[in-house]
Scaffold this motif. Structure first.
Motif, PDB file in Angstrom:
ATOM      1  N   LEU A 163      -0.002 -11.979  21.771  1.00 62.94           N
ATOM      2  CA  LEU A 163      -0.889 -12.139  22.931  1.00 62.94           C
ATOM      3  C   LEU A 163      -2.219 -11.421  22.719  1.00 62.94           C
ATOM      4  CD1 LEU A 163      -0.914 -13.057  26.016  1.00 62.94           C
ATOM      5  CD2 LEU A 163      -0.194 -10.721  26.513  1.00 62.94           C
ATOM      6  N   VAL A 172       0.859  -1.189   0.000  1.00 63.25           N
ATOM      7  CA  VAL A 172       0.000   0.000   0.000  1.00 63.25           C
ATOM      8  C   VAL A 172       0.890   1.231   0.000  1.00 63.25           C
ATOM      9  CG1 VAL A 172      -1.657   1.339   1.349  1.00 63.25           C
ATOM     10  CG2 VAL A 172      -1.914  -1.142   1.174  1.00 63.25           C
ATOM     11  N   HIS A 181       3.580  -3.354  20.213  1.00 63.01           N
ATOM     12  CA  HIS A 181       4.886  -3.448  20.880  1.00 63.01           C
ATOM     13  C   HIS A 181       5.251  -4.905  21.176  1.00 63.01           C
ATOM     14  CE1 HIS A 181       8.387  -2.098  22.783  1.00 63.01           C
ATOM     15  NE2 HIS A 181       7.926  -1.312  23.742  1.00 63.01           N
ATOM     16  N   ARG A 182       5.425  -5.273  22.452  1.00 62.14           N
ATOM     17  CA  ARG A 182       5.892  -6.629  22.801  1.00 62.14           C
ATOM     18  C   ARG A 182       4.774  -7.655  22.848  1.00 62.14           C
ATOM     19  NH1 ARG A 182      10.530  -6.856  27.291  1.00 62.14           N
ATOM     20  NH2 ARG A 182      11.093  -8.546  25.893  1.00 62.14           N
TER      21      ARG A 182
HETATM   22  C1  FAD Z   1      11.947 -10.553  18.767  1.00 55.68           C
HETATM   23  C2  FAD Z   1      10.502 -10.341  19.027  1.00 55.68           C
HETATM   24  C3  FAD Z   1       9.852 -11.067  19.999  1.00 55.68           C
HETATM   25  C4  FAD Z   1       8.507 -10.901  20.249  1.00 55.68           C
HETATM   26  N1  FAD Z   1       7.889 -11.649  21.200  1.00 55.68           N
HETATM   27  C5  FAD Z   1       6.567 -11.520  21.413  1.00 55.68           C
HETATM   28  C6  FAD Z   1       5.896 -12.323  22.376  1.00 55.68           C
HETATM   29  O1  FAD Z   1       6.510 -13.152  23.037  1.00 55.68           O
HETATM   30  N2  FAD Z   1       4.556 -12.155  22.545  1.00 55.68           N
HETATM   31  C7  FAD Z   1       3.850 -11.241  21.835  1.00 55.68           C
HETATM   32  O2  FAD Z   1       2.637 -11.133  22.043  1.00 55.68           O
HETATM   33  N3  FAD Z   1       4.462 -10.439  20.916  1.00 55.68           N
HETATM   34  C8  FAD Z   1       5.800 -10.560  20.705  1.00 55.68           C
HETATM   35  N4  FAD Z   1       6.430  -9.742  19.796  1.00 55.68           N
HETATM   36  C9  FAD Z   1       5.695  -8.618  19.230  1.00 55.68           C
HETATM   37  C10 FAD Z   1       4.845  -9.019  18.036  1.00 55.68           C
HETATM   38  O3  FAD Z   1       5.623  -9.756  17.115  1.00 55.68           O
HETATM   39  C11 FAD Z   1       4.310  -7.744  17.397  1.00 55.68           C
HETATM   40  O4  FAD Z   1       3.603  -6.985  18.353  1.00 55.68           O
HETATM   41  C12 FAD Z   1       3.377  -8.117  16.248  1.00 55.68           C
HETATM   42  O5  FAD Z   1       4.067  -8.838  15.261  1.00 55.68           O
HETATM   43  C13 FAD Z   1       2.782  -6.890  15.615  1.00 55.68           C
HETATM   44  O6  FAD Z   1       1.902  -7.362  14.631  1.00 55.68           O
HETATM   45  P1  FAD Z   1       1.483  -6.454  13.427  1.00 55.68           P
HETATM   46  O7  FAD Z   1       0.631  -7.305  12.543  1.00 55.68           O
HETATM   47  O8  FAD Z   1       0.953  -5.164  13.938  1.00 55.68           O
HETATM   48  O9  FAD Z   1       2.860  -6.080  12.697  1.00 55.68           O
HETATM   49  P2  FAD Z   1       3.816  -7.009  11.863  1.00 55.68           P
HETATM   50  O10 FAD Z   1       3.842  -8.392  12.414  1.00 55.68           O
HETATM   51  O11 FAD Z   1       5.100  -6.257  11.730  1.00 55.68           O
HETATM   52  O12 FAD Z   1       3.096  -7.096  10.447  1.00 55.68           O
HETATM   53  C14 FAD Z   1       2.942  -5.930   9.663  1.00 55.68           C
HETATM   54  C15 FAD Z   1       2.850  -6.369   8.218  1.00 55.68           C
HETATM   55  O13 FAD Z   1       2.510  -5.258   7.414  1.00 55.68           O
HETATM   56  C16 FAD Z   1       3.285  -5.297   6.251  1.00 55.68           C
HETATM   57  N5  FAD Z   1       3.357  -3.935   5.710  1.00 55.68           N
HETATM   58  C17 FAD Z   1       4.058  -2.876   6.194  1.00 55.68           C
HETATM   59  N6  FAD Z   1       3.859  -1.794   5.413  1.00 55.68           N
HETATM   60  C18 FAD Z   1       3.027  -2.184   4.424  1.00 55.68           C
HETATM   61  C19 FAD Z   1       2.471  -1.507   3.294  1.00 55.68           C
HETATM   62  N7  FAD Z   1       2.700  -0.196   3.057  1.00 55.68           N
HETATM   63  N8  FAD Z   1       1.654  -2.207   2.458  1.00 55.68           N
HETATM   64  C20 FAD Z   1       1.385  -3.531   2.696  1.00 55.68           C
HETATM   65  N9  FAD Z   1       1.885  -4.225   3.746  1.00 55.68           N
HETATM   66  C21 FAD Z   1       2.697  -3.547   4.584  1.00 55.68           C
HETATM   67  C22 FAD Z   1       4.615  -5.826   6.712  1.00 55.68           C
HETATM   68  O14 FAD Z   1       5.333  -6.343   5.600  1.00 55.68           O
HETATM   69  C23 FAD Z   1       4.166  -6.904   7.677  1.00 55.68           C
HETATM   70  O15 FAD Z   1       3.927  -8.121   6.997  1.00 55.68           O
HETATM   71  C24 FAD Z   1       7.780  -9.922  19.515  1.00 55.68           C
HETATM   72  C25 FAD Z   1       8.430  -9.186  18.528  1.00 55.68           C
HETATM   73  C26 FAD Z   1       9.770  -9.387  18.272  1.00 55.68           C
HETATM   74  C27 FAD Z   1      10.437  -8.584  17.186  1.00 55.68           C
END
Ligand code: FAD
Length: 259
Positions: A221, A58, A216-217
């Motif tokens: 969950l 996007v 965030h973390r």
């Molecule tokens: C090392 C590590 C350990 C973790 N441990 C835990 C844990 O133990 N428990 C827990 O609950 N959480 C944990 N987390 C946190 C958790 O992974 C994140 O909070 C979660 O992944 C966020 O989800 P999200 O879908 O918002 O973002 P993301 O998982 O980052 O997904 C976002 C997606 O959007 C896509 N995207 C970005 N921009 C665009 C665009 N312009 N157009 C189309 N697609 C796009 C990206 O490519 C990606 O696929 C951890 C994170 C890390 C890094």
């Protein structure tokens, strides 16, 4: 929550170091494999008839008369929609076309994690071991995840020797057998964080725009409650009580859209 002497902790987890003198048992603490969860969610969406476009970037929101009417992809293709949910992780604040006063600022918080396995199978550790600086999660089949660093380094996803050292040092101190595990992967991910480190989920201040970011973390969950809040916002159902605490409107200016 149960307080355990070192000897009792070692009775339950015999591989713990003899130096462990006190442990806290949290009976209701569970773990899931986030990669398996993401694959299962994608499959569940397909089965429910959701069209999933992979690799579609996007580039910007399409806004008309103060209301979001869809998104424009990087290949310039426009997808029209009555409601758009921004769930772009650490990149959520970078999408073009959002008026400044309606934008939720998101910063990346880097986390490095080690994946290891025991060639002799499961058994070294049966429950999640939380330490001062991280955790070891047994996957039940001889694989282990050792995490995680917390680093404010912008969009940097390089993996570093120092992170591997820090993670392993503490793990081996508490679980000496971890030093025998085979290293499979050191990877870095970016956690999406808001300015107050609380998620931004639900409608913001621009009509037709929803947010599901800033977890965030705890993004794994919080998957079920996030889905509940977003589903309620999209269908006009009553928001769950938790929605108020994560309202994106607390992070943006005053309303700029129409109803
Ligand atoms: C090392 C590590 C350990 C973790 N441990 C835990 C844990 O133990 N428990 C827990 O609950 N959480 C944990 N987390 C946190 C958790 O992974 C994140 O909070 C979660 O992944 C966020 O989800 P999200 O879908 O918002 O973002 P993301 O998982 O980052 O997904 C976002 C997606 O959007 C896509 N995207 C970005 N921009 C665009 C665009 N312009 N157009 C189309 N697609 C796009 C990206 O490519 C990606 O696929 C951890 C994170 C890390 C890094």
């Amino acid at each position: 929550v149960e307080r355990l002497r070192g000897s009792e902790a070692r009775r339950r987890e015999p591989a713990l170091a003899p130096t462990v003198r006190l442990a806290i048992e949290i009976a209701d603490d569970h773990a899931i494999d986030p990669r398996a969860l993401a694959a299962a969610l994608a499959e569940a969406c397909r089965r429910a008839g959701v069209e999933v476009l992979t690799g579609a970037v996007v580039a910007s929101l399409e806004v008309e008369q103060g209301r979001v009417i869809g998104v424009r992809l990087a290949d310039r293709h426009v997808i029209t929609a009555g409601q758009v949910v921004i769930a772009a992780g650490a990149w959520s604040g970078l999408i073009d076309g959002i008026p400044d006063e309606a934008r939720v600022a998101i910063r990346p918080v880097k986390g490095q994690v080690l994946r290891l396995h025991d060639p002799s199978g499961p058994g070294l550790l049966s429950s999640v071991l939380r330490m001062a600086g991280g955790y070891i999660v047994p996957r039940g089949d001889g694989r282990y995840v050792l995490g995680a660093t917390m680093e404010e380094r912008g969009f940097d996803t390089t993996v570093t020797a120092g992170a591997a050292f820090e993670l392993l040092r503490e793990a081996v101190e508490l679980l000496p057998g971890a030093g025998e595990l085979v290293l499979d992967e050191l990877s870095a991910g970016l956690r999406p964080a808001t300015v107050d480190n609380v998620p931004a989920v639900g409608p913001g201040t621009l009509a037709g725009l929803q947010w599901a970011t800033g977890h965030h973390r705890n993004g794994i969950l919080l998957t079920p409650i996030t889905a509940e809040i977003v589903a309620a916002a999209l269908t006009g159902a009553q928001a769950p009580p938790a929605a108020a605490a994560v309202s994106p409107a607390r992070l943006t200016g005053s309303p700029v859209g129409v109803g």
